[in-house]
Design an enzyme around this catalytic site. Structure first.
Site, short mmCIF file in Angstrom:
data_model
loop_
_atom_site.label_atom_id
_atom_site.label_comp_id
_atom_site.label_asym_id
_atom_site.label_seq_id
_atom_site.Cartn_x
_atom_site.Cartn_y
_atom_site.Cartn_z
CB SER A 1 5.72 -5.82 7.10
OG SER A 1 5.63 -4.57 7.72
CE1 TYR B 1 -3.44 -2.67 0.40
CE2 TYR B 1 -4.46 -1.12 1.92
CZ TYR B 1 -4.53 -2.26 1.15
OH TYR B 1 -5.69 -2.99 1.14
CD GLU C 1 -3.31 -3.21 8.88
OE1 GLU C 1 -3.84 -2.40 8.11
OE2 GLU C 1 -2.09 -3.25 9.11
#
Ligand SMILES: Cc1cc2nc3c(=O)[nH]c(=O)nc-3n(C[C@H](O)[C@H](O)[C@H](O)COP(=O)(O)OP(=O)(O)OC[C@H]3O[C@@H](n4cnc5c(N)ncnc54)[C@H](O)[C@@H]3O)c2cc1C
Length: 383
Positions: A166, A133, A249
């Protein structure tokens, strides 16, 4: 919320407890983390095996439909599972972004082929996922993203850059948001792609953090070709699909972090018991006791806030503000917890990993430094 469990749910709790008792790896905490939320690089393979083991036992994807490899149970069982994992101090899952975010979004928006292709391998940890993102100029203002995808026959050609990605260095797939129409308002020209991280033109460059670990990355796209069958939820519908991922999330954060906070607190109490201050254990210092007690209260509040979020889901409602407040409770509580660890260690807090005198080989120093990121990752506290 009604906390009374049905006989089946009680039975489920017993089965989780018995399985964890029989299968918990010994001495895992030193290799992974005793008091944090993030696996360390040396633990990746260990955690991959652990997730596979949990999946084989039927404890990953509890709420996912059976058709895609889940158990088809409710969020009540999911909560029970997480409570038991906290009590047993169980290791986390490696494919946390896949299980918590990519999978549920694919289940919600995917075509039949996509639902057959991706979810089961997410659960078993055969394929690890990352989230593409953020960009150098798009974080809080995510809709400003500039990575472009241009149509070329049945393919889309992607050029641009992501950052802070990540686990990209071990990921097989990425949830990619890219701009597919520049002529419309910025939210309306974005598409959600399922990107193969091994495709030609994808370059991953790890970024080293204050902890010394390289846990996230820059990812560059140089004419990467993605087949149109790997679009999720339709062309230019990426904003809606992407927000669904973010909703999951926060939910995943609520479930998972409540467990991690409780495990961290138990470790902190143990640290206070074995660290002496002026000849007595730190756990007998009234000020430290008070701070520990406050953290325990906060951890319980966090737990029940999660339960409120679940009540909504069980009633068929969408996740509400509980999920977001839960994220903030985690940030505030966990950063305070880590600061207290430094206070308990006192002068020893200056000694990091590798120093002969460092307490627990500098583990708390690592988790203290890592906790600074909590108020940025997954959306900043201000936002
Ligand atoms: C450890 C870690 C892991 C991450 N993992 C991922 C990942 O896997 N995938 C991914 O896509 N991203 C990831 N991120 C990125 C994360 O989502 C962004 O860092 C975050 O959204 C903030 O964006 P930014 O860094 O661009 O900061 P900015 O948006 O530039 O914000 C800078 C500061 O300004 C403040 N600010 C910005 N706008 C406003 C406003 N309107 N009102 C008030 N204050 C404002 C912010 O709160 C912040 O303090 C990760 C970040 C970290 C730290």
């Amino acid at each position: 919320m009604d906390f009374t469990l049905t006989p089946e749910q009680e039975e489920f709790r017993e089965s989780v407890r018995a399985w964890l008792k029989a299968n918990m790896p010994r001495e895992w905490d030193r290799r992974v983390m005793a008091a944090s939320d993030v696996p360390r690089p040396e633990a990746y393979e260990f955690l991959r095996t652990w997730q596979r083991k949990m999946y084989d036992a039927g404890f990953v994807g509890i709420t996912w439909p059976k058709e895609v490899g889940g158990r088809g149970l409710t969020f009540m069982e999911e909560m029970i599972l997480h409570q038991e994992m906290a009590l047993a101090k169980a290791p986390p899952l490696l494919n946390i972004l896949g299980v918590g975010m990519a999978g549920p979004t694919i289940v919600a928006y995917g075509t039949e082929e996509q639902k057959q292709r991706y979810p089961a391998k997410i659960l078993s940890c055969e394929e690890v996922w990352c989230q593409g993102y953020s960009e150098p100029n798009a974080g809080s203002d995510l809709a400003a993203l500039q990575t472009r995808a241009v149509k070329d026959g049945e393919h889309w050609v992607v050029n641009g850059q992501k950052v802070w990605t990540s686990l990209a260095h071990i990921a097989d797939w990425m949830m990619l948001l890219a701009r597919t129409d520049v002529g419309v308002p910025k939210h309306k020209g974005i598409t959600y792609f399922l990107l193969d991280m091994h495709a030609p033109g994808v370059t991953v460059k790890p970024l080293r953090q204050i902890t010394g670990d390289a846990e996230f990355n820059e990812v560059f796209f140089d004419n990467v070709r993605i087949h149109e069958s790997q679009i999720l939820g339709g062309v230019n519908n990426g904003w809606a699909v992407g927000l669904t991922t973010l909703m999951y999330e926060r939910l995943a954060l609520g479930f998972g972090l409540q467990v991690r906070l409780r495990i961290a607190l138990d470790s902190l109490v143990a640290l206070a018991r074995r660290t002496t201050k002026n000849g007595t254990p730190a756990s007998q210092d009234p000020v430290i006791r008070q701070k520990l007690a406050q953290l325990w209260i906060d951890t319980e509040v966090f737990k029940y806030t999660g339960a409120r979020a679940i009540t909504r889901l069980l009633k068929g409602e969408l996740p509400g503000p509980e999920a977001s407040t839960g994220k903030m409770m985690w940030v505030e509580g966990h950063q305070r917890l880590q600061e207290l660890a430094m206070e308990i260690e006192g002068p020893y807090a200056q000694l990091t990993r590798g120093s002969a005198w460092a307490i627990a080989d500098g583990l708390w120093q690592h988790t203290f430094l890592r906790s600074r990121a909590n108020s940025i990752e997954g959306g900043t506290t201000e936002i």
